[in-house]
Design an enzyme around this catalytic site. Structure first.
Site, PDB file in Angstrom:
ATOM      1  N   TYR A 155       0.837  -1.210   0.000  1.00 56.36           N
ATOM      2  CA  TYR A 155       0.000   0.000   0.000  1.00 56.36           C
ATOM      3  C   TYR A 155       0.875   1.264   0.000  1.00 56.36           C
ATOM      4  CZ  TYR A 155      -4.585   2.170   0.522  1.00 56.36           C
ATOM      5  OH  TYR A 155      -5.742   2.880   0.314  1.00 56.36           O
ATOM      6  N   LYS A 162      -3.378   8.175   2.792  1.00 54.88           N
ATOM      7  CA  LYS A 162      -4.599   7.941   3.584  1.00 54.88           C
ATOM      8  C   LYS A 162      -4.434   8.461   5.018  1.00 54.88           C
ATOM      9  CE  LYS A 162      -7.249   6.005   0.493  1.00 54.88           C
ATOM     10  NZ  LYS A 162      -8.179   6.877  -0.256  1.00 54.88           N
TER      11      LYS A 162
HETATM   12  O1  0WD Z   1     -10.469  -1.811  -1.611  1.00 54.54           O
HETATM   13  C1  0WD Z   1     -10.852  -0.751  -2.058  1.00 54.54           C
HETATM   14  N1  0WD Z   1     -11.275  -0.650  -3.302  1.00 54.54           N
HETATM   15  C2  0WD Z   1     -10.836   0.451  -1.168  1.00 54.54           C
HETATM   16  C3  0WD Z   1     -10.902   1.715  -1.702  1.00 54.54           C
HETATM   17  C4  0WD Z   1     -10.754   0.234   0.282  1.00 54.54           C
HETATM   18  C5  0WD Z   1     -10.791   1.444   1.055  1.00 54.54           C
HETATM   19  C6  0WD Z   1     -10.824   2.688   0.477  1.00 54.54           C
HETATM   20  N2  0WD Z   1     -10.866   2.801  -0.891  1.00 54.54           N
HETATM   21  C7  0WD Z   1     -10.908   4.158  -1.434  1.00 54.54           C
HETATM   22  C8  0WD Z   1      -9.947   4.470  -2.547  1.00 54.54           C
HETATM   23  O2  0WD Z   1      -8.636   4.708  -2.070  1.00 54.54           O
HETATM   24  C9  0WD Z   1     -10.592   5.731  -3.104  1.00 54.54           C
HETATM   25  O3  0WD Z   1     -10.286   6.843  -2.276  1.00 54.54           O
HETATM   26  O4  0WD Z   1     -12.174   4.393  -2.000  1.00 54.54           O
HETATM   27  C10 0WD Z   1     -12.083   5.418  -2.969  1.00 54.54           C
HETATM   28  C11 0WD Z   1     -12.761   4.951  -4.239  1.00 54.54           C
HETATM   29  O5  0WD Z   1     -12.022   3.895  -4.797  1.00 54.54           O
HETATM   30  P1  0WD Z   1     -12.655   2.644  -5.538  1.00 54.54           P
HETATM   31  O6  0WD Z   1     -14.120   2.750  -5.589  1.00 54.54           O
HETATM   32  O7  0WD Z   1     -12.020   1.446  -4.968  1.00 54.54           O
HETATM   33  O8  0WD Z   1     -12.014   2.773  -6.997  1.00 54.54           O
HETATM   34  P2  0WD Z   1     -12.507   3.313  -8.423  1.00 54.54           P
HETATM   35  O9  0WD Z   1     -13.788   2.715  -8.793  1.00 54.54           O
HETATM   36  O10 0WD Z   1     -11.344   3.088  -9.350  1.00 54.54           O
HETATM   37  O11 0WD Z   1     -12.703   4.867  -8.179  1.00 54.54           O
HETATM   38  C12 0WD Z   1     -11.655   5.742  -7.892  1.00 54.54           C
HETATM   39  C13 0WD Z   1     -11.686   6.840  -8.903  1.00 54.54           C
HETATM   40  C14 0WD Z   1     -10.856   6.721 -10.166  1.00 54.54           C
HETATM   41  O12 0WD Z   1     -10.899   5.641 -10.840  1.00 54.54           O
HETATM   42  P3  0WD Z   1      -9.568   5.207 -11.696  1.00 54.54           P
HETATM   43  O13 0WD Z   1      -9.644   3.730 -11.575  1.00 54.54           O
HETATM   44  O14 0WD Z   1      -9.768   5.768 -13.022  1.00 54.54           O
HETATM   45  O15 0WD Z   1      -8.320   5.729 -11.004  1.00 54.54           O
HETATM   46  O16 0WD Z   1     -11.083   8.025  -8.507  1.00 54.54           O
HETATM   47  C15 0WD Z   1     -11.150   8.871  -9.618  1.00 54.54           C
HETATM   48  C16 0WD Z   1     -11.279   8.008 -10.843  1.00 54.54           C
HETATM   49  O17 0WD Z   1     -12.556   8.057 -11.341  1.00 54.54           O
HETATM   50  N3  0WD Z   1      -9.989   9.706  -9.810  1.00 54.54           N
HETATM   51  C17 0WD Z   1     -10.100  11.009 -10.039  1.00 54.54           C
HETATM   52  N4  0WD Z   1     -11.188  11.800 -10.103  1.00 54.54           N
HETATM   53  C18 0WD Z   1     -10.964  13.089 -10.375  1.00 54.54           C
HETATM   54  N5  0WD Z   1      -9.751  13.625 -10.551  1.00 54.54           N
HETATM   55  C19 0WD Z   1      -8.791  11.478 -10.215  1.00 54.54           C
HETATM   56  C20 0WD Z   1      -8.643  12.851 -10.488  1.00 54.54           C
HETATM   57  N6  0WD Z   1      -7.446  13.418 -10.693  1.00 54.54           N
HETATM   58  N7  0WD Z   1      -7.926  10.431 -10.091  1.00 54.54           N
HETATM   59  C21 0WD Z   1      -8.664   9.347  -9.850  1.00 54.54           C
END
Ligand code: 0WD
Length: 274
Positions: A155, A162
């Site tokens: 991580y 985080k």
């Molecule tokens: O296990 C997990 N999936 C966990 C996620 C466990 C605990 C927390 N999280 C957190 C992540 O760190 C994040 O903060 O939850 C949040 C959402 O993540 P997610 O739902 O797991 O992932 P995803 O569906 O990929 O959404 C995150 C999105 C990005 O997707 P991609 O895959 O393209 O990086 O964050 C957005 C983007 O849509 N994103 C941005 N949006 C605007 N401006 C940017 C940016 N510069 N960069 C990434």
């Protein structure tokens, strides 16, 4: 209908596996009106149908949080189309690959800066820019992970981001409390999403959590969505600055629980097989 009459914006839906999608669904089911943002044109194709699913086709906006002009433009669009908003969901994180692999002490400064900008500072900036259109008693929610509190393999840089995000949640909560605005974070257990695909050995993390969490399962986006909806609603009107674990209880474990074999001999449960 717990969210009836509430309007909000959700940043960070990439597809229907996203945690933000689960939060949107729970809020929409309880009557909320939701605006969505997308990072770039390729994600727009995924976000538009999701907005349609929730009756929000008129409320879909570009917003790359690393571009301050796009955050300012988002505020203008939301003000024009929705007036005031009652909640914000910040479900965004990014770290370059070299921040999630290899030796921790090799992390390049440029990668560190990008991760902190997109995953941490963006929360402050989004809240500041949207504050003029936030209603009294508005609620802000961000997403964090246990790797910001304790060491988690691979991580790396995201763990540091985080940790900073969790403290940002607390300082923002204090600062905005005087304006009646609440700020909370959900620390979700691991879920297979696009963002998770960037974390090394993620499948092992899922197995490990399932084996060792008190509830003996992994959390779903629906479950995180329901908890998120609670934090965005008036049901949590006295809750702010909280890092709320929605992880099937994994974070309470100081050590894997022991089990007994058929002869009553204690053995250590160390993986998903026992
Ligand atoms: O296990 C997990 N999936 C966990 C996620 C466990 C605990 C927390 N999280 C957190 C992540 O760190 C994040 O903060 O939850 C949040 C959402 O993540 P997610 O739902 O797991 O992932 P995803 O569906 O990929 O959404 C995150 C999105 C990005 O997707 P991609 O895959 O393209 O990086 O964050 C957005 C983007 O849509 N994103 C941005 N949006 C605007 N401006 C940017 C940016 N510069 N960069 C990434």
């Amino acid at each position: 209908m717990i969210m009836k009459g509430k309007k909000g914006v959700i940043l960070g839906v990439a597809n229907n596996k996203s945690i933000a999608y689960g939060i949107a669904k729970a809020c929409a089911e309880q009557g909320a009106e939701i605006a969505f943002t997308y990072l770039n044109d390729s994600l727009k194709k995924r976000v538009v149908p999701i907005a349609e699913e929730f009756g929000s086709s008129n409320f879909v906006y570009p917003c790359d949080v690393s571009n301050p002009d796009e955050i300012k433009a988002l505020k203008e669009s939301l003000e024009k189309d929705m007036g005031q908003i009652d909640f914000i969901v910040h479900s965004i994180a990014f770290a370059p690959k070299d921040g999630l692999t290899g030796r921790f002490y090799d992390i390049p400064k440029a990668s560190f800066d990008i991760a902190m900008d997109v995953s941490v500072y963006s929360l402050i900036e989004v809240v500041r820019e949207l504050k003029p259109i936030m209603s009294e008693n508005a609620s802000v929610l961000t997403l964090t992970y246990y790797g910001g509190a304790k060491y988690i393999p691979n991580y790396n840089l995201m763990g540091v981001a985080k940790a900073a995000l969790e403290m940002t949640t607390k300082y923002l909560a204090e600062d905005l409390g005087k304006d009646g605005i609440r700020v909370n974070a959900i620390s979700a257990g691991p879920i297979k999403t696009l963002a998770a695909a960037g974390i090394g050995e993620f499948r092992f993390m899922l197995k490990w959590n399932e084996a060792h969490a008190p509830l003996k399962k992994n959390v779903t986006t629906t479950e995180v969505g329901n908890s998120g909806m609670y934090l965005l609603s008036d049901l949590s009107s006295a809750v702010t600055g909280e890092i709320h674990y929605v992880d099937c209880g994994y974070n309470i474990m100081g050590m894997p629980a022991t089990t007994f074999d058929e002869n009553g001999k204690q053995k250590i449960a160390w993986n998903g097989d026992n």
